[in-house]
Write an enzyme that holds these catalytic residues in place. Structure first.
Site, PDB file in Angstrom:
ATOM      1  N   ASP A  21      39.933   0.263-104.312  1.00  0.00           N
ATOM      2  CA  ASP A  21      39.123   0.753-105.427  1.00  0.00           C
ATOM      3  C   ASP A  21      39.203   2.277-105.481  1.00  0.00           C
ATOM      4  O   ASP A  21      38.902   2.950-104.495  1.00  0.00           O
ATOM      5  CB  ASP A  21      37.672   0.309-105.217  1.00  0.00           C
ATOM      6  CG  ASP A  21      36.810   0.511-106.447  1.00  0.00           C
ATOM      7  OD1 ASP A  21      37.120   1.399-107.262  1.00  0.00           O
ATOM      8  OD2 ASP A  21      35.807  -0.214-106.589  1.00  0.00           O
ATOM      9  N   THR A  64      52.134  -6.772-103.795  1.00  0.00           N
ATOM     10  CA  THR A  64      50.929  -7.560-104.016  1.00  0.00           C
ATOM     11  C   THR A  64      51.011  -8.133-105.430  1.00  0.00           C
ATOM     12  O   THR A  64      51.818  -7.685-106.253  1.00  0.00           O
ATOM     13  CB  THR A  64      49.653  -6.711-103.892  1.00  0.00           C
ATOM     14  OG1 THR A  64      49.576  -5.815-105.015  1.00  0.00           O
ATOM     15  CG2 THR A  64      49.651  -5.889-102.593  1.00  0.00           C
ATOM     16  N   ASP A  80      48.367   2.465-107.550  1.00  0.00           N
ATOM     17  CA  ASP A  80      48.903   2.788-108.864  1.00  0.00           C
ATOM     18  C   ASP A  80      48.158   3.970-109.483  1.00  0.00           C
ATOM     19  O   ASP A  80      48.564   4.490-110.525  1.00  0.00           O
ATOM     20  CB  ASP A  80      48.764   1.575-109.792  1.00  0.00           C
ATOM     21  CG  ASP A  80      47.299   1.207-110.012  1.00  0.00           C
ATOM     22  OD1 ASP A  80      46.608   0.935-109.003  1.00  0.00           O
ATOM     23  OD2 ASP A  80      46.834   1.203-111.159  1.00  0.00           O
ATOM     24  N   TYR A 113      48.783  -7.745-107.719  1.00  0.00           N
ATOM     25  CA  TYR A 113      48.345  -6.641-108.576  1.00  0.00           C
ATOM     26  C   TYR A 113      49.484  -5.648-108.797  1.00  0.00           C
ATOM     27  O   TYR A 113      49.735  -5.196-109.912  1.00  0.00           O
ATOM     28  CB  TYR A 113      47.147  -5.945-107.903  1.00  0.00           C
ATOM     29  CG  TYR A 113      46.560  -4.808-108.702  1.00  0.00           C
ATOM     30  CD1 TYR A 113      45.483  -5.024-109.559  1.00  0.00           C
ATOM     31  CD2 TYR A 113      47.069  -3.516-108.607  1.00  0.00           C
ATOM     32  CE1 TYR A 113      44.941  -3.986-110.297  1.00  0.00           C
ATOM     33  CE2 TYR A 113      46.528  -2.475-109.343  1.00  0.00           C
ATOM     34  CZ  TYR A 113      45.457  -2.713-110.185  1.00  0.00           C
ATOM     35  OH  TYR A 113      44.933  -1.681-110.923  1.00  0.00           O
ATOM     36  N   GLU A 114      50.184  -5.333-107.747  1.00  0.00           N
ATOM     37  CA  GLU A 114      51.292  -4.379-107.817  1.00  0.00           C
ATOM     38  C   GLU A 114      52.388  -4.871-108.758  1.00  0.00           C
ATOM     39  O   GLU A 114      52.911  -4.100-109.583  1.00  0.00           O
ATOM     40  CB  GLU A 114      51.860  -4.170-106.416  1.00  0.00           C
ATOM     41  CG  GLU A 114      53.006  -3.193-106.311  1.00  0.00           C
ATOM     42  CD  GLU A 114      53.453  -3.010-104.874  1.00  0.00           C
ATOM     43  OE1 GLU A 114      54.335  -2.162-104.652  1.00  0.00           O
ATOM     44  OE2 GLU A 114      52.914  -3.701-103.982  1.00  0.00           O
ATOM     45  N   GLU A 160      45.181  -5.259 -92.204  1.00  0.00           N
ATOM     46  CA  GLU A 160      45.245  -5.044 -93.647  1.00  0.00           C
ATOM     47  C   GLU A 160      43.834  -4.966 -94.199  1.00  0.00           C
ATOM     48  O   GLU A 160      43.019  -5.856 -93.992  1.00  0.00           O
ATOM     49  CB  GLU A 160      46.017  -6.183 -94.330  1.00  0.00           C
ATOM     50  CG  GLU A 160      46.220  -5.952 -95.810  1.00  0.00           C
ATOM     51  CD  GLU A 160      46.887  -7.131 -96.501  1.00  0.00           C
ATOM     52  OE1 GLU A 160      47.159  -7.002 -97.699  1.00  0.00           O
ATOM     53  OE2 GLU A 160      47.113  -8.166 -95.840  1.00  0.00           O
TER      54      GLU A 160
END
Length: 245
Positions: free
Chosen positions: A130, A202, A166, A204-205, A56
């Site tokens: 990023d 995640t 995203d 963030y997801e 990962e």
């Protein structure tokens, strides 16, 4: 084998400096590999019974790492993260869950061939890296063709890359990079969770899904490298002006 190294840069929520970082990391030392170069070609010694080795890139706080590892106890996970303040949270998460099939590396995606031998990795996850939105920084994106070719050096034959983001612009651009590096695309979707949560998220997801932002995902399977395109010839000099003009 899955390696996860990078997380979001400018677009990510900045990590505050963690208090007592070093003592906290030392308490989780059993799941950290400090000399990844020395492990090259011998990662499976950490878990000889492992069916796969997955990598990962950019594990961040480790929610995806920990939950995916818990669901797959027969797979060895190596999570690469270059931000210690994020990685320590992931390490504590894994330690609290008493997982023994996850190990962390404070490392860089550009150095993967120094960490892993050819064919040693079965699968690579790249989650919400990023996007480096400006054109002049395109070569820093983890799905740039040069990075994808580095991943080829450690992936097994028909090994895969699972990519989620995203950022629609990054996703559409990345779809042009995978074929250039010899990866066949499949499972391409621009709204992964349209019909309900699909797979492990995640942190963030989950945040951006809850805000209504569609999540893009694809799988790249390693095949033959395409032939190098011919180099462009320099532009011909302009024709001389006709006599008398």
């Amino acid at each position: 084998m899955i390696l996860k190294i990078f997380k979001r840069g400018a677009d990510s929520m900045r990590m505050r400096k963690k208090p007592n970082l070093i003592p906290r990391m030392e308490r989780c030392a059993a799941c950290q590999v400090r000399d990844p170069e020395a492990r090259r070609g011998h990662w499976r010694d950490l878990m000889p019974e492992a069916k796969e080795l997955r990598l990962e890139l950019g594990c961040g706080k480790g929610r995806f790492t920990a939950e995916t590892a818990a669901q797959n106890p027969d797979i060895l996970f190596i999570a690469v993260e270059r931000v210690p303040d994020a990685m320590v949270i992931a390490m504590e998460r894994v330690t609290a869950m008493e997982l023994h099939n996850v190990f962390f590396v404070d490392g860089d995606a550009a150095k993967l061939p120094e960490y892993f031998a050819p064919g040693e990795v079965d699968l690579i996850y790249i989650n919400f890296c990023d996007p480096w939105p400006t054109k002049r920084h395109a070569k820093r994106r983890l799905t740039f063709v040069a990075f994808l070719k580095k991943y080829r050096e450690v992936l097994k034959e028909k090994g895969q890359i699972h990519f989620k983001t995203d950022n629609r612009d990054l996703f559409e651009w990345s779809l042009t990079q995978f074929p250039q590096a010899g990866f066949e695309l499949s499972e391409v979707t621009r709204d992964l969770h349209a019909n309900g949560i699909c797979g492990v998220m995640t942190d963030y997801e989950e945040k951006f899904h809850n805000l209504g932002t569609p999540i893009n995902r694809c799988v790249g399977t390693m095949g033959e490298l395409p032939p190098e395109p011919p180099k462009e010839e320099p532009e011909a000099e302009e024709a001389e002006e006709e006599a008398g003009e």
